[in-house]
Design a protein around this motif. Structure first.
Motif, PDB file in Angstrom:
ATOM      1  N   PRO A  35       0.807  -1.222   0.000  1.00  0.00           N
ATOM      2  CA  PRO A  35       0.000   0.000   0.000  1.00  0.00           C
ATOM      3  C   PRO A  35       0.842   1.276   0.000  1.00  0.00           C
ATOM      4  CG  PRO A  35      -0.752  -1.541   1.682  1.00  0.00           C
ATOM      5  CD  PRO A  35       0.562  -2.049   1.168  1.00  0.00           C
ATOM      6  N   GLU A  36       0.440   2.215  -0.854  1.00  0.00           N
ATOM      7  CA  GLU A  36       1.108   3.519  -0.890  1.00  0.00           C
ATOM      8  C   GLU A  36       0.941   4.196   0.462  1.00  0.00           C
ATOM      9  OE1 GLU A  36      -0.108   6.009  -4.143  1.00  0.00           O
ATOM     10  OE2 GLU A  36      -0.289   4.265  -5.452  1.00  0.00           O
ATOM     11  N   GLY A  37       1.946   4.872   0.901  1.00  0.00           N
ATOM     12  CA  GLY A  37       1.859   5.606   2.156  1.00  0.00           C
ATOM     13  C   GLY A  37       2.149   4.783   3.392  1.00  0.00           C
ATOM     14  N   VAL A  38       2.346   3.475   3.234  1.00  0.00           N
ATOM     15  CA  VAL A  38       2.678   2.616   4.374  1.00  0.00           C
ATOM     16  C   VAL A  38       4.173   2.311   4.288  1.00  0.00           C
ATOM     17  CG1 VAL A  38       2.316   0.377   5.491  1.00  0.00           C
ATOM     18  CG2 VAL A  38       0.375   1.585   4.484  1.00  0.00           C
ATOM     19  N   GLU A  39       4.877   2.570   5.374  1.00  0.00           N
ATOM     20  CA  GLU A  39       6.312   2.304   5.429  1.00  0.00           C
ATOM     21  C   GLU A  39       6.568   0.846   5.070  1.00  0.00           C
ATOM     22  OE1 GLU A  39       9.840   2.250   8.784  1.00  0.00           O
ATOM     23  OE2 GLU A  39       7.900   3.125   9.285  1.00  0.00           O
ATOM     24  N   LYS A  40       7.603   0.579   4.276  1.00  0.00           N
ATOM     25  CA  LYS A  40       7.924  -0.789   3.871  1.00  0.00           C
ATOM     26  C   LYS A  40       8.632  -1.503   5.004  1.00  0.00           C
ATOM     27  CE  LYS A  40       7.708  -0.126  -1.008  1.00  0.00           C
ATOM     28  NZ  LYS A  40       8.390   0.277  -2.194  1.00  0.00           N
ATOM     29  N   ASP A  41       7.830  -1.840   6.000  1.00  0.00           N
ATOM     30  CA  ASP A  41       8.310  -2.476   7.215  1.00  0.00           C
ATOM     31  C   ASP A  41       7.217  -3.434   7.674  1.00  0.00           C
ATOM     32  OD1 ASP A  41      10.089  -2.449   9.743  1.00  0.00           O
ATOM     33  OD2 ASP A  41       8.076  -2.048  10.500  1.00  0.00           O
ATOM     34  N   VAL A  42       7.582  -4.638   8.053  1.00  0.00           N
ATOM     35  CA  VAL A  42       6.597  -5.647   8.423  1.00  0.00           C
ATOM     36  C   VAL A  42       5.790  -5.242   9.657  1.00  0.00           C
ATOM     37  CG1 VAL A  42       8.134  -7.117   9.780  1.00  0.00           C
ATOM     38  CG2 VAL A  42       6.240  -8.145   8.523  1.00  0.00           C
ATOM     39  N   VAL A  43       6.378  -4.507  10.591  1.00  0.00           N
ATOM     40  CA  VAL A  43       5.628  -4.043  11.762  1.00  0.00           C
ATOM     41  C   VAL A  43       4.564  -3.032  11.333  1.00  0.00           C
ATOM     42  CG1 VAL A  43       5.778  -2.831  13.971  1.00  0.00           C
ATOM     43  CG2 VAL A  43       7.505  -4.534  13.370  1.00  0.00           C
ATOM     44  N   ALA A  44       4.884  -2.180  10.359  1.00  0.00           N
ATOM     45  CA  ALA A  44       3.890  -1.227   9.837  1.00  0.00           C
ATOM     46  C   ALA A  44       2.737  -1.973   9.177  1.00  0.00           C
ATOM     47  CB  ALA A  44       4.537  -0.261   8.858  1.00  0.00           C
ATOM     48  N   LEU A  45       3.031  -3.096   8.514  1.00  0.00           N
ATOM     49  CA  LEU A  45       1.983  -3.925   7.913  1.00  0.00           C
ATOM     50  C   LEU A  45       1.049  -4.461   8.997  1.00  0.00           C
ATOM     51  CD1 LEU A  45       0.624  -5.602   5.658  1.00  0.00           C
ATOM     52  CD2 LEU A  45       2.427  -7.323   6.013  1.00  0.00           C
ATOM     53  N   ILE A  46       1.613  -5.020  10.049  1.00  0.00           N
ATOM     54  CA  ILE A  46       0.803  -5.573  11.135  1.00  0.00           C
ATOM     55  C   ILE A  46      -0.064  -4.496  11.766  1.00  0.00           C
ATOM     56  CG2 ILE A  46       0.891  -6.637  13.435  1.00  0.00           C
ATOM     57  CD1 ILE A  46       3.476  -8.077  12.456  1.00  0.00           C
ATOM     58  N   ASP A  47       0.535  -3.363  12.081  1.00  0.00           N
ATOM     59  CA  ASP A  47      -0.217  -2.281  12.701  1.00  0.00           C
ATOM     60  C   ASP A  47      -1.339  -1.811  11.776  1.00  0.00           C
ATOM     61  OD1 ASP A  47      -0.464  -0.580  15.058  1.00  0.00           O
ATOM     62  OD2 ASP A  47      -0.022   1.055  13.664  1.00  0.00           O
ATOM     63  N   GLY A  48      -1.026  -1.642  10.510  1.00  0.00           N
ATOM     64  CA  GLY A  48      -2.041  -1.203   9.554  1.00  0.00           C
ATOM     65  C   GLY A  48      -3.188  -2.181   9.417  1.00  0.00           C
ATOM     66  N   LEU A  49      -2.882  -3.461   9.398  1.00  0.00           N
ATOM     67  CA  LEU A  49      -3.939  -4.469   9.281  1.00  0.00           C
ATOM     68  C   LEU A  49      -4.879  -4.447  10.482  1.00  0.00           C
ATOM     69  CD1 LEU A  49      -1.949  -7.454   7.814  1.00  0.00           C
ATOM     70  CD2 LEU A  49      -3.958  -6.392   6.770  1.00  0.00           C
ATOM     71  N   PHE A  50      -4.319  -4.392  11.679  1.00  0.00           N
ATOM     72  CA  PHE A  50      -5.170  -4.452  12.863  1.00  0.00           C
ATOM     73  C   PHE A  50      -5.896  -3.141  13.148  1.00  0.00           C
ATOM     74  CE2 PHE A  50      -2.507  -8.217  13.939  1.00  0.00           C
ATOM     75  CZ  PHE A  50      -3.541  -9.129  13.907  1.00  0.00           C
ATOM     76  N   THR A  51      -5.337  -2.025  12.737  1.00  0.00           N
ATOM     77  CA  THR A  51      -5.995  -0.750  13.040  1.00  0.00           C
ATOM     78  C   THR A  51      -6.927  -0.276  11.921  1.00  0.00           C
ATOM     79  OG1 THR A  51      -4.100   0.524  12.231  1.00  0.00           O
ATOM     80  CG2 THR A  51      -4.179   0.004  14.603  1.00  0.00           C
ATOM     81  N   SER A  52      -6.903  -0.947  10.779  1.00  0.00           N
ATOM     82  CA  SER A  52      -7.797  -0.541   9.700  1.00  0.00           C
ATOM     83  C   SER A  52      -8.811  -1.629   9.356  1.00  0.00           C
ATOM     84  CB  SER A  52      -6.993  -0.154   8.454  1.00  0.00           C
ATOM     85  OG  SER A  52      -6.341  -1.290   7.918  1.00  0.00           O
ATOM     86  N   ALA A  53      -8.934  -2.632  10.199  1.00  0.00           N
ATOM     87  CA  ALA A  53      -9.853  -3.745   9.925  1.00  0.00           C
ATOM     88  C   ALA A  53     -11.290  -3.231   9.805  1.00  0.00           C
ATOM     89  CB  ALA A  53      -9.760  -4.790  11.033  1.00  0.00           C
ATOM     90  N   PRO A  54     -12.057  -3.784   8.855  1.00  0.00           N
ATOM     91  CA  PRO A  54     -13.457  -3.396   8.736  1.00  0.00           C
ATOM     92  C   PRO A  54     -14.216  -3.736  10.025  1.00  0.00           C
ATOM     93  CG  PRO A  54     -12.759  -4.710   6.844  1.00  0.00           C
ATOM     94  CD  PRO A  54     -11.646  -4.749   7.847  1.00  0.00           C
TER      95      PRO A  54
END
Length: 186
Positions: A35-54
């Motif tokens: 995703p654009e705007g998300v730091e290319k870091d696996v921790v950023a992926l985890i945080d983004g997934l859990f904080t943007s869940a529908p």
């Protein structure tokens, strides 16, 4: 704005997930372009997934957490939304009811072991090789993979109704992450 497509894919070849269980009875993997705007870091992926869940995935998880203890299945100690800050991501550490099993530069594997089944979830940056000399030209994918090992009939019975929801929830969470990261950038 282009449509966000979540692909079901084979488990990435270099994923450490395949080595994290003695035997794998179920496995799936889903990916989206990073995703654009998300730091290319696996921790950023985890945080983004859990904080943007529908909202519906969060509600379904909360419902599950109220029902399954009657069958002797573990649930998180708290129903609050998980954040990457809940973990230190050192193998062996715990956050909520996930234990960190593996930590690589581009992959983190979390999960839990229980008497009915063991499960692992891999969060991974999958970097395609590029013919360009510039690393930033390489295509990067956000990949979420799940592996399950059943121990008995209760594990299989539990996963039977969970599987179709799981197969909808993970892609929905990836799609939501991609949508919300686009909105943040605009």
């Amino acid at each position: 704005m282009s449509k966000i497509i979540v692909e079901e894919v084979a488990l990435p070849v270099d994923s450490v997930l395949k080595e994290s269980l003695e035997r794998v009875d179920y496995v799936d993997a889903y990916r989206i372009p990073w995703p654009e705007g998300v730091e290319k870091d696996v921790v950023a992926l985890i945080d983004g997934l859990f904080t943007s869940a529908p909202a519906w995935t969060t509600a379904l998880t909360e419902f599950r957490n109220r029902v399954v203890p009657y069958f002797g299945i573990k649930v998180p100690e708290s129903n609050s939304q998980m954040r990457a800050a809940d973990f230190d991501f050192t193998p062996g550490s715990k956050g909520s009811f996930f234990r960190v099993y593996e930590r690589e530069e581009d992959e983190i594997v979390v999960g839990d072991d229980d008497r009915h089944l063991n499960f692992r979830i891999s969060f991974m940056l999958d970097r395609e090789e590029s013919n360009s000399l510039k690393q930033e030209d390489a295509k990067v994918w956000a990949v979420v993979s799940t592996a399950v090992q059943f121990h008995n009939w209760l594990g299989k019975a539990y996963f039977l109704p969970v599987r179709p929801f799981h197969r909808r929830m993970v892609p929905a969470m990836l799609k939501s992450l991609a949508s919300k990261s686009r909105v943040k950038k605009a």
